[in-house]
Scaffold this active site. Structure first.
Site, PDB file in Angstrom:
ATOM      1  CE  LYS A 252      -7.216  -0.334   0.197  1.00 15.63           C
ATOM      2  NZ  LYS A 252      -6.299  -0.153   1.345  1.00 15.63           N
TER       3      LYS A 252
ATOM      4  N   GLY B  95      -2.824  -7.306  -3.086  1.00 13.48           N
ATOM      5  CA  GLY B  95      -1.770  -5.713  -3.016  1.00 13.48           C
ATOM      6  C   GLY B  95      -0.569  -6.223  -3.070  1.00 13.48           C
TER       7      GLY B  95
ATOM      8  CG  ASN C 227      -7.337  -5.009   0.655  1.00 12.25           C
ATOM      9  OD1 ASN C 227      -6.295  -3.932   1.115  1.00 12.25           O
ATOM     10  ND2 ASN C 227      -6.425  -5.312  -0.987  1.00 12.25           N
ATOM     11  N   GLY C 228      -7.783  -8.147   1.373  1.00  8.56           N
ATOM     12  CA  GLY C 228      -6.390  -7.985   2.501  1.00  8.56           C
ATOM     13  C   GLY C 228      -5.802  -9.690   2.204  1.00  8.56           C
ATOM     14  N   GLY C 229      -4.446 -10.357   2.210  1.00 12.72           N
ATOM     15  CA  GLY C 229      -4.250 -11.488   2.224  1.00 12.72           C
ATOM     16  C   GLY C 229      -4.607 -12.417   1.304  1.00 12.72           C
TER      17      GLY C 229
ATOM     18  CB  CYS D 158      -3.103   4.324   5.533  1.00  7.54           C
ATOM     19  SG  CYS D 158      -1.428   4.999   5.856  1.00  7.54           S
TER      20      CYS D 158
HETATM   21  C1  FMN Z   1       4.397  -0.814   0.293  1.00  3.99           C
HETATM   22  C2  FMN Z   1       2.958  -0.402   0.556  1.00  3.99           C
HETATM   23  C3  FMN Z   1       1.854   0.775   0.544  1.00  3.99           C
HETATM   24  C4  FMN Z   1       1.140   1.304   1.001  1.00  3.99           C
HETATM   25  N1  FMN Z   1       0.163   2.070   0.648  1.00  3.99           N
HETATM   26  C5  FMN Z   1      -1.193   2.114   0.806  1.00  3.99           C
HETATM   27  C6  FMN Z   1      -1.288   3.563   0.719  1.00  3.99           C
HETATM   28  O1  FMN Z   1      -1.181   4.527  -0.285  1.00  3.99           O
HETATM   29  N2  FMN Z   1      -2.749   3.441   0.597  1.00  3.99           N
HETATM   30  C7  FMN Z   1      -3.524   2.417   1.057  1.00  3.99           C
HETATM   31  O2  FMN Z   1      -4.914   2.847   1.089  1.00  3.99           O
HETATM   32  N3  FMN Z   1      -3.027   1.486   1.497  1.00  3.99           N
HETATM   33  C8  FMN Z   1      -2.150   1.389   1.794  1.00  3.99           C
HETATM   34  N4  FMN Z   1      -1.154  -0.010   1.733  1.00  3.99           N
HETATM   35  C9  FMN Z   1      -2.338  -0.933   1.825  1.00  3.99           C
HETATM   36  C10 FMN Z   1      -2.862  -1.807   0.392  1.00  3.99           C
HETATM   37  O3  FMN Z   1      -3.539  -1.521  -0.338  1.00  3.99           O
HETATM   38  C11 FMN Z   1      -3.261  -3.306   1.232  1.00  3.99           C
HETATM   39  O4  FMN Z   1      -4.745  -2.116   1.957  1.00  3.99           O
HETATM   40  C12 FMN Z   1      -2.491  -4.091   2.104  1.00  3.99           C
HETATM   41  O5  FMN Z   1      -1.675  -4.298   1.487  1.00  3.99           O
HETATM   42  C13 FMN Z   1      -3.747  -4.835   1.966  1.00  3.99           C
HETATM   43  O6  FMN Z   1      -3.602  -6.315   1.007  1.00  3.99           O
HETATM   44  P1  FMN Z   1      -2.287  -7.194   0.279  1.00  3.99           P
HETATM   45  O7  FMN Z   1      -2.547  -8.490   1.280  1.00  3.99           O
HETATM   46  O8  FMN Z   1      -3.636  -7.714  -1.146  1.00  3.99           O
HETATM   47  O9  FMN Z   1      -1.391  -6.472   0.416  1.00  3.99           O
HETATM   48  C14 FMN Z   1      -0.091  -0.244   1.497  1.00  3.99           C
HETATM   49  C15 FMN Z   1       0.324  -1.480   1.903  1.00  3.99           C
HETATM   50  C16 FMN Z   1       2.329  -1.907   1.236  1.00  3.99           C
HETATM   51  C17 FMN Z   1       2.205  -3.146   0.980  1.00  3.99           C
END
Ligand code: FMN
Length: 327
Positions: free
Chosen positions: A138, A232, A210-212, A99
């Site tokens: 992560k 996510g 992870n991602g996208g 993060c």
């Molecule tokens: C609203 C929001 C809050 C998030 N909070 C966290 C978190 O608390 N811890 C974390 O490791 N990643 C957090 N992320 C990142 C997600 O875990 C993930 O790595 C990121 O959205 C990429 O995955 P995706 O493309 O499938 O969304 C957050 C993402 C979003 C959209």
């Protein structure tokens, strides 16, 4: 749920998302998908040690398989919190090294920890000594100007030397200055190939991509290349995507319909309201996307958004929204 840790059991996790994947959201997602792994939002060690621990840690037993994600950099504090997670019955504890928010950087945790792999290694080591549940990490592929490949390898080398076996890698860099957390989830380009190379370089590690990831086809492909995938935003915005994954990846032939899921939330809302005084809207906000791209989706969203705050917890909002949709 029967979630064997076998290498052949498909690993699909829902990403930890602050303000989104709270326990109400997880309860709701679990009604659609018995087989995915769920993660909490990140909880800081400070919040657990000094705050209302039970508020942060309690969950419904149906949420399991459930991982607690921790934010922190102090090995002793992280070990203490990992033990709390184990005592509460969590299946896994995960350290946030991905993060990039300012708040998290000020506390010296999240993505900035990737530049201090020795700190992460000490923390993970302390956590592993404190618990017998898996301790996982992560992270991103790199931060700032660092060259991705050597940076990620040095991170994996240091942290895996503690015996940590599982890393979820958000396959893009994080820029600690200049981009907001939201921009940091979209602007740095995805580099799946680099994570694939890491899989070849570290065959004994379990690497979760992870991602996208947004479609069944993406998921099926990545499950061939990696030990698992974490999804996510797509799941939050379109929760019933989980039904597609259940049917096509886990072979689940008894996935609940959208209406059934919606109705199954009614007793949950009533219980949360009665026991904890939780307002209905705190729960229904996670259900807005249930009918994504379905006939009536707009009416559903509108009815819930305009009426959930008026509900007194006897929950008529869901039943009324369903009736409104069919008008
Ligand atoms: C609203 C929001 C809050 C998030 N909070 C966290 C978190 O608390 N811890 C974390 O490791 N990643 C957090 N992320 C990142 C997600 O875990 C993930 O790595 C990121 O959205 C990429 O995955 P995706 O493309 O499938 O969304 C957050 C993402 C979003 C959209």
């Amino acid at each position: 749920m029967n979630q064997e840790q076998s290498t052949f059991y498909p690993y699909i996790a829902i990403a930890p998302m602050m303000d989104w994947t709270d326990r109400h959201c997880r309860y709701f997602l679990r009604l659609i998908s018995p087989n995915v792994r769920l993660f909490t939002e990140m909880v800081t060690t400070g919040a657990l040690i000094h705050g209302d621990r039970d508020r942060f840690l309690r969950y419904d037993p149906t949420e399991k398989y459930l991982a607690l994600q921790l934010g922190g950099d102090d090995p002793q504090a992280l070990a203490t919190c990992a033990k709390m997670a184990e005592d509460y019955g969590y299946d896994e504890v995960n350290l946030n090294c991905g993060c990039p928010s300012d708040r998290v950087q000020n506390g010296n945790f999240g993505a900035c920890l990737m530049a201090q792999p020795d700190v992460v290694a000490r923390a993970v080591d302390a956590m592993q000594r404190a618990v017998s549940i898996p301790v996982t990490v992560k992270c991103r592929i790199a931060i700032d100007d660092y060259e991705e490949r050597p940076f990620l390898k040095s991170f994996l080398d240091s942290v895996s030397a503690t015996g940590c076996r599982e890393f979820t890698i958000h396959a893009r860099k994080a820029w600690l200055k200049g981009l907001s957390p939201k921009e940091n989830r979209d602007i740095p380009p995805l580099n799946y190939d680099l994570v694939k190379e890491m899989k070849a370089d570290y065959p004994s590690l379990r690497l979760i991509l992870n991602g996208g990831i947004k479609t069944l086809e993406d998921t099926q492909q990545h499950l061939k290349d990696f030990d698992g995938v974490m999804i996510g935003r797509e799941v939050y915005q379109n929760p019933y995507f989980l039904a597609t994954l259940e049917e096509n990846i886990f072979g689940n032939t008894t996935v609940s319909t959208r209406d059934h899921v919606a109705r199954a939330m009614i007793p949950y809302i009533q219980h949360q309201n009665k026991t904890y005084g939780t307002p209905t809207k705190t729960i229904t906000r996670h259900m807005i996307g249930l009918y994504h791209l379905q006939p009536g989706a707009k009416k559903w969203r509108r009815y819930i958004s305009e009426n959930a705050h008026k509900d007194k917890g006897d929950d008529t909002v869901i039943a009324d929204a369903l009736a409104f949709m069919s008008q």
